[in-house]
Design an enzyme around this catalytic site. Structure first.
Site, PDB file in Angstrom:
ATOM      1  N   PRO A   1       0.315  -1.240   0.066  1.00  0.00           N
ATOM      2  CG  PRO A   1       0.409  -0.701   1.991  1.00  0.00           C
ATOM      3  CD  PRO A   1       0.983  -1.715   1.272  1.00  0.00           C
ATOM      4  CB  CYS A   2       0.217   4.530  -1.820  1.00  0.00           C
ATOM      5  SG  CYS A   2       0.932   6.324  -1.699  1.00  0.00           S
ATOM      6  CD  GLN A   3       5.454   4.193   4.635  1.00  0.00           C
ATOM      7  OE1 GLN A   3       5.659   5.128   3.925  1.00  0.00           O
ATOM      8  NE2 GLN A   3       5.252   3.469   5.309  1.00  0.00           N
TER       9      GLN A   3
END
Length: 368
Positions: free
Chosen positions: A91-93
């Protein structure tokens, strides 16, 4: 292990081992298992993922930050399997402050870099990743692909329409497959017929807004305020809030900026795939998540089925309380299991082709 060594493995003797990083509720792991792969472990920072991952796939769950994982951790989970598969959806943080939101794209995709770090260090025979299509335009993705190719992986990736793989929603995802054994790719589906909302959830028990089924605690629909109950009653499948009487329109709809969101407060259509499930798909006002004919938003169970989870998929241990935000996050963020199954069957076709020397990908996938 190289391709020649794979050729020497007997048909009944080869073993596979999958590690699913960022496993979530187990959608990808379940799909890979359904295809015939053995899932050994799933890793996620959210403890809510433990029960669904372990209960539905039989894999061990590790509540760990992937950034803290060492290659030795993966090697222990892989054991002595003949073919090791590293899978995941980095995931994109998320960001909660203004200063964080100003981080560069590369900084936001730190977890992808850790996936890359572990893949290159452990050199599993096969690597697969599912992610958002927009990632393919970023330099961090291009560097990831380049790193795999430098490590001698055969790499393919493409944007995929999930409804082509019997996922009853219009979801598009990025799918990568990479192999040290030879060329590999995601196989095409043999069906041109897309599963509809009615095929997916048309036989579930009726519910009123705010009601929960006595047979299934996940077949629960969020309550509606009086004004939203009036709005959904004024809505038609596939229609928009523009069909409502003026007095029911929300203040944001009256602004010019609000007129570009016609699907908000919308009903699904029985004879088409659903829209993309999000983490807030249980809310009528969050998108086209209204039931096609019942005056309510779709239930959590219906959302899970539209994600292609089986109807009996267990998300909660006995006695755990259903909460819409927690379950909505698990369901909306999941890799659709049917897409995972297509990935898994493509991997097994690839392994068999390498083992036998036969041409790969004879025929298309039948996922019905």
């Amino acid at each position: 292990m190289d391709g020649k060594e794979i050729l020497q493995i007997e048909a009944g003797g080869r073993t596979t081992a999958v590690i699913d990083l960022f496993c979530g509720a187990g959608g990808l792991a379940y799909g890979l298992k359904s295809a015939g792969l053995t899932v050994k472990a799933g890793v996620d920072l959210d403890p809510s993922c433990k029960h669904p991952l372990e209960q539905n796939t039989g894999a061990d769950f590790a509540c760990r930050d992937v950034a803290d994982l060492k290659p030795a951790d993966l090697k222990a989970w892989f054991g002595d399997a003949d073919v090791r598969v590293l899978a995941g959806c980095a995931p994109c943080q998320p960001f909660s402050t203004y200063s964080q939101s100003r981080k560069s794209v590369d900084e936001r995709w730190t977890l992808l870099k850790h996936f890359q770090r572990l893949a290159i260090a452990t050199k599993p025979e096969i690597v697969t990743m599912e992610n958002v299509p927009g990632l393919a335009t970023q330099d961090v993705w291009k560097r990831f692909i380049a790193a795999l190719r430098r490590a001698k992986y055969n790499v393919t990736w493409s944007e995929v329409a999930c409804d082509e793989y019997q996922v009853p929603q219009s979801r598009r995802r990025l799918v990568l497959l990479a192999s040290l054994l030879g060329p590999i790719e995601l196989r095409k589906s043999d069906s041109t017929l897309k599963m509809t909302v009615k095929e997916a959830i048309g036989d579930l028990p009726r519910l009123a807004a705010g009601e929960t089924s006595a047979e299934d605690p996940l077949h629960a629909s969020a309550s509606l305020k009086d004004v939203n109950l009036e709005r959904i009653r004024a809505s038609t499948p596939g229609g928009t809030w523009r069909d409502w009487p003026e007095e029911l329109r929300a203040p944001c709809h009256r602004k010019s900026t609000g007129k570009t969101y016609p699907s908000v407060y919308g009903r699904m259509e029985w004879d088409k795939p659903a829209p993309t499930m999000t983490t807030q798909c249980y809310g009528f006002g969050n998108g086209r998540f209204g039931h096609p004919e019942q005056d309510r938003a779709i239930s959590l169970r219906e959302a899970a089925i539209i994600q292609s989870f089986p109807k009996d998929y267990s998300f909660l241990a006995e006695g755990e309380v259903v909460t819409f935000d927690r379950l909505g996050t698990l369901i909306g963020n999941a890799v659709p299991p049917k897409l995972g199954e297509a990935i898994g069957r493509s991997i097994l076709s690839h392994i068999e082709a390498v083992r036998t020397g036969a041409p790969p990908y004879e025929g298309q996938l039948n996922l019905r």
